[in-house]
Design an enzyme around this catalytic site. Structure first.
Site, mmCIF file in Angstrom:
data_model
loop_
_atom_site.group_PDB
_atom_site.id
_atom_site.type_symbol
_atom_site.label_atom_id
_atom_site.label_comp_id
_atom_site.label_asym_id
_atom_site.label_seq_id
_atom_site.Cartn_x
_atom_site.Cartn_y
_atom_site.Cartn_z
ATOM 1 C CG ASP A 58 -1.817 1.168 1.328
ATOM 2 O OD1 ASP A 58 -2.294 1.624 0.268
ATOM 3 O OD2 ASP A 58 -2.042 1.671 2.443
ATOM 4 N N GLY A 59 0.353 2.388 -0.290
ATOM 5 C CA GLY A 59 1.157 3.599 -0.374
ATOM 6 C C GLY A 59 1.202 4.398 0.912
#
Length: 301
Positions: free
Chosen positions: A161-162
């Site tokens: 995920d970012g």
């Protein structure tokens, strides 16, 4: 001369993340430490079944053979004592895992030893140990049980995920305070301002360096960003990675779509996300590490 492992990618892993210790853990929960110790001694010649992070460890260690030199080190860091840890090492030997270093800390958190070992990533099933490691500046995740293993393959695929994982949670804080419109406006205005690094920036950088040691068209490591962001919030992410000189093989901007189907399509070996809800859905299709970092994980008092 003192030995160091500074030139390696170093993964520290707990016993319960590497092997299935569910039965002995039930003994510990129901009857205490001494009963657990006796149980492990009585069963120390019985080989443990692989745990949720076992395939990841096996593939990481296999990279050494592909390169012809030891560039990955896996270290066992465990709340067990050396006495109860003998069963774990017997299982390590049985599966042929090249793990020789360990820290058995007898019921205490092992995270203080992560710096001494030079760890790039810590995986555990003990959430508080993971939080302590994150607070100390290490990439760390709680491995969730139940993750599906993909079909056997020599290729290692890792998805991230970012926000609050690869990047700081600065943008997520704007989103939670002002909603999607405020978030998109902020990202559009800050498109050329690189995001600050999150807890997994260093691990991704180390993984990227390892990738560069293989031919570009024959690399056994593949990485992906799987984020709820979409245009116009994509530009800042792309420019940030460019500023860091870090390459991701795939970037999926999903605009809020559920990530599970995309993780399955990517055939990830493991996925790291900060939001518990996303992790609960992802664990049905992939081994998942919850990263308890950032605003979504701030403990209310």
């Amino acid at each position: 001369m003192a030995k160091t492992i500074d030139d390696k990618l170093v993964l520290a892993i707990s016993s319960r993340a590497l092997f299935d210790l569910s039965e002995s853990h039930k003994v510990y929960l129901s009857s205490g430490v001494e009963a657990y110790r006796q149980y492990q001694i009585e069963h120390e010649d019985e080989i443990l079944e692989p745990g949720d992070a076992f395939p990841l460890v096996e593939k990481l260690l296999n990279l050494n053979a592909s390169l012809g030199r030891a560039r990955v080190e896996v270290i066992l860091v465990s709340r067990n004592s050396a006495d109860t840890g003998l069963r774990v090492f017997n299982s390590i030997h049985h599966y042929g895992l090249a793990i020789s270093r360990a820290a058995f800390v007898g019921g205490r958190s092992p995270y203080p030893y992560l710096k001494a070992f030079g760890c790039d990533l810590f995986l555990s099933t003990h959430a508080e140990d993971v939080r302590s490691a994150l607070d100390a500046g290490f990439a760390a995740a709680t491995i969730l049980s139940g993750g599906a293993s993909r079909a056997a393959s020599d290729e290692l695929r890792i998805a991230f995920d970012g926000d609050a994982v690869l990047f700081s949670d600065e943008s997520e804080r704007v989103y939670q305070a002002g909603g999607l419109e405020a978030f998109q406006a902020s990202e559009r205005e800050s498109a050329r301002e690189p995001l600050r690094g999150g807890p997994f920036k260093g691990f991704l950088a180390a993984l990227n360096l390892l990738q560069r040691e293989f031919p570009e068209d024959d690399c056994p490591i593949r990485t992906a960003l799987v984020t709820a962001r979409s245009a116009p919030a994509h530009e800042r992410v792309i420019r940030t990675l460019r500023e860091w000189d870090i390459r991701l093989d795939e970037s999926l901007f999903l605009g809020g779509l559920t990530k599970s189907a995309f993780l399955e399509a990517f055939a990830a070996d493991v996925f790291f996300d900060d939001q518990a809800g996303h992790c609960e859905l992802a664990r049905e299709v992939v081994a998942t590490g919850h990263v308890p970092h950032g605003i979504s994980n701030e403990q209310k008092v």
